[in-house]
Design a protein around this motif. Sequence first.
Motif, short mmCIF file in Angstrom:
data_model
loop_
_atom_site.label_atom_id
_atom_site.label_comp_id
_atom_site.label_asym_id
_atom_site.label_seq_id
_atom_site.Cartn_x
_atom_site.Cartn_y
_atom_site.Cartn_z
N LEU A 158 14.83 -3.18 -8.88
CA LEU A 158 14.35 -4.13 -9.89
C LEU A 158 13.73 -3.76 -11.05
N HIS A 159 12.92 -2.41 -10.89
CA HIS A 159 12.61 -1.95 -12.06
C HIS A 159 13.59 -1.52 -13.30
N ALA A 160 14.57 -0.77 -12.72
CA ALA A 160 15.71 -0.41 -13.69
C ALA A 160 16.37 -1.65 -14.15
N GLU A 161 16.48 -2.75 -13.50
CA GLU A 161 17.03 -3.89 -14.08
C GLU A 161 16.28 -4.40 -15.10
N PHE A 162 14.95 -4.56 -15.20
CA PHE A 162 14.05 -5.06 -16.05
C PHE A 162 12.64 -4.49 -15.73
N PRO A 163 11.90 -3.55 -16.61
CA PRO A 163 10.93 -2.90 -16.17
C PRO A 163 9.79 -3.92 -15.63
N ILE A 164 8.98 -3.33 -14.52
CA ILE A 164 8.02 -4.34 -13.79
C ILE A 164 6.55 -3.72 -14.53
N HIS A 165 5.96 -4.82 -14.87
CA HIS A 165 4.66 -4.35 -15.63
C HIS A 165 3.45 -4.93 -14.48
N THR A 166 3.74 -6.04 -13.72
CA THR A 166 2.93 -6.50 -12.86
C THR A 166 3.58 -6.80 -11.44
N LEU A 167 2.92 -6.34 -10.37
CA LEU A 167 3.50 -6.27 -9.13
C LEU A 167 2.49 -6.98 -8.14
N ASP A 168 3.07 -7.85 -7.45
CA ASP A 168 2.34 -8.64 -6.49
C ASP A 168 3.10 -8.80 -5.11
N TRP A 169 2.48 -8.84 -3.97
CA TRP A 169 2.93 -8.87 -2.62
C TRP A 169 2.52 -9.90 -1.74
N VAL A 170 3.48 -10.44 -1.23
CA VAL A 170 3.09 -11.63 -0.05
C VAL A 170 3.53 -11.38 1.08
N GLY A 171 2.95 -11.07 2.20
CA GLY A 171 3.58 -10.56 3.59
C GLY A 171 3.06 -11.08 4.51
N THR A 172 4.11 -11.84 5.24
CA THR A 172 3.65 -12.38 6.69
C THR A 172 3.85 -11.53 7.75
N SER A 173 2.91 -11.19 8.68
CA SER A 173 2.82 -10.52 9.68
C SER A 173 3.25 -9.23 9.44
N MET A 174 4.37 -8.94 9.71
CA MET A 174 5.00 -7.49 9.58
C MET A 174 5.50 -7.16 8.16
N GLY A 175 5.52 -8.26 7.31
CA GLY A 175 5.70 -8.08 5.95
C GLY A 175 4.40 -7.55 5.46
N GLY A 176 3.27 -8.24 5.97
CA GLY A 176 1.94 -7.89 5.55
C GLY A 176 1.67 -6.21 5.90
N LEU A 177 2.04 -5.94 6.84
CA LEU A 177 1.62 -4.44 7.15
C LEU A 177 2.71 -3.46 6.39
N ILE A 178 3.80 -3.79 6.03
CA ILE A 178 4.85 -3.10 5.13
C ILE A 178 3.89 -3.05 3.71
N GLY A 179 3.33 -4.11 3.44
CA GLY A 179 2.45 -4.14 2.03
C GLY A 179 1.29 -3.23 2.01
N LEU A 180 0.56 -3.27 3.27
CA LEU A 180 -0.57 -2.11 3.45
C LEU A 180 0.05 -0.93 3.24
N LEU A 181 1.14 -0.36 3.72
CA LEU A 181 1.67 0.83 3.68
C LEU A 181 1.72 1.22 2.06
N LEU A 182 2.32 0.18 1.38
CA LEU A 182 2.44 0.56 -0.05
C LEU A 182 1.28 0.49 -0.82
N ALA A 183 0.48 -0.62 -0.49
CA ALA A 183 -0.66 -0.84 -1.48
C ALA A 183 -1.89 0.13 -1.05
N GLY A 184 -1.83 0.67 0.15
CA GLY A 184 -2.89 1.55 0.47
C GLY A 184 -2.40 3.15 0.24
N GLN A 185 -1.42 3.51 -0.22
CA GLN A 185 -1.21 4.94 -0.51
C GLN A 185 -1.00 5.16 -2.14
N PRO A 186 -2.01 5.48 -2.57
CA PRO A 186 -2.19 5.40 -4.20
C PRO A 186 -0.93 6.43 -4.77
N GLY A 187 -0.53 7.17 -4.03
CA GLY A 187 0.55 8.46 -4.56
C GLY A 187 2.09 8.01 -4.53
#
Length: 283
Positions: free
Chosen positions: A79-108
């Motif tokens: 998605l970033h290659a198609e058009f640069p992302i400057h703001t990223l938000d995440w909505v995760g239901t149940s498992m989707g929320g846990l995936i979001g935790l893995l991404l948002a909770g690892q700064p590197g």
Amino acid sequence: MAFWQWSGGGADAGHVVVCVHGLSRQGRDFDVLARTLAPHARIACPDVVGRGHSDWLADPQGYQLPVYAADMLALLAQLHAEFPIHTLDWVGTSMGGLIGLLLAGQPGLPLPAPVRRLVLNDVGPALEWDALVRIGQYLGAPLIFASEAQAADALWQISSSFGPHTREQWLALSRPMLRPAPQGGFRLHYDPAIAVPFRSIQPQDAADGEALLWQLYGQVSARTLLLRGAQSDLLSPATAERMTGCGPRAQLVQFEGVGHAPTLVDPAQVEVVRRFLLDADAP
């Protein structure tokens, strides 16, 4: 991995909202929310591997959170290659929320932009064991339905905790869950093998995973909204309360008459998410 992309005229293509579904669901669950958000941002709703229109894995042991998170990094890079992302938000239901935790909770991690706002829909670091057992009882069952209506009725039997829906709303949620069955009728969309690693989880595994998830939650810098069905059996009131007092100190909104999990179809539920993601003065 297939994904559904929404963007309306005048939308800010550099503002991306990724919406990720629960364990046995698929990306079309977010149609109503995506239509609401699309005039303002680019919305991506993936079918997590093994679900919807995405491929099935040869090795069922790949149906686990680290693989899903890696797939999301690849999606965001595309998605970033198609058009640069400057703001990223995440909505995760149940498992989707846990995936979001893995991404948002690892700064590197190599995200195109840090997760700015995180919506966790009826999920947290601690998951109630009885609810996991309940889900495991129906996950992967080889069901065949004679018609869409019969399938919708059967899905309601295992999903009535989603809360009140009109017949039209429930049919709209159910149709993308179905695929033609080789022997006629309809089957569910997902690979039954997603149940293999899920059913192998033991209480000690869940406890170990909980400790890691709390650590990740403590590292989240995104402003966080926690949605909870007031009758949820997966996200306990105690866990939800703890989440408001540590890490990103999530803002908690509960929906009466709903268990696990709010479908974000009801206008009141949609408005809570819309306001949190799009209103500059949202708390």
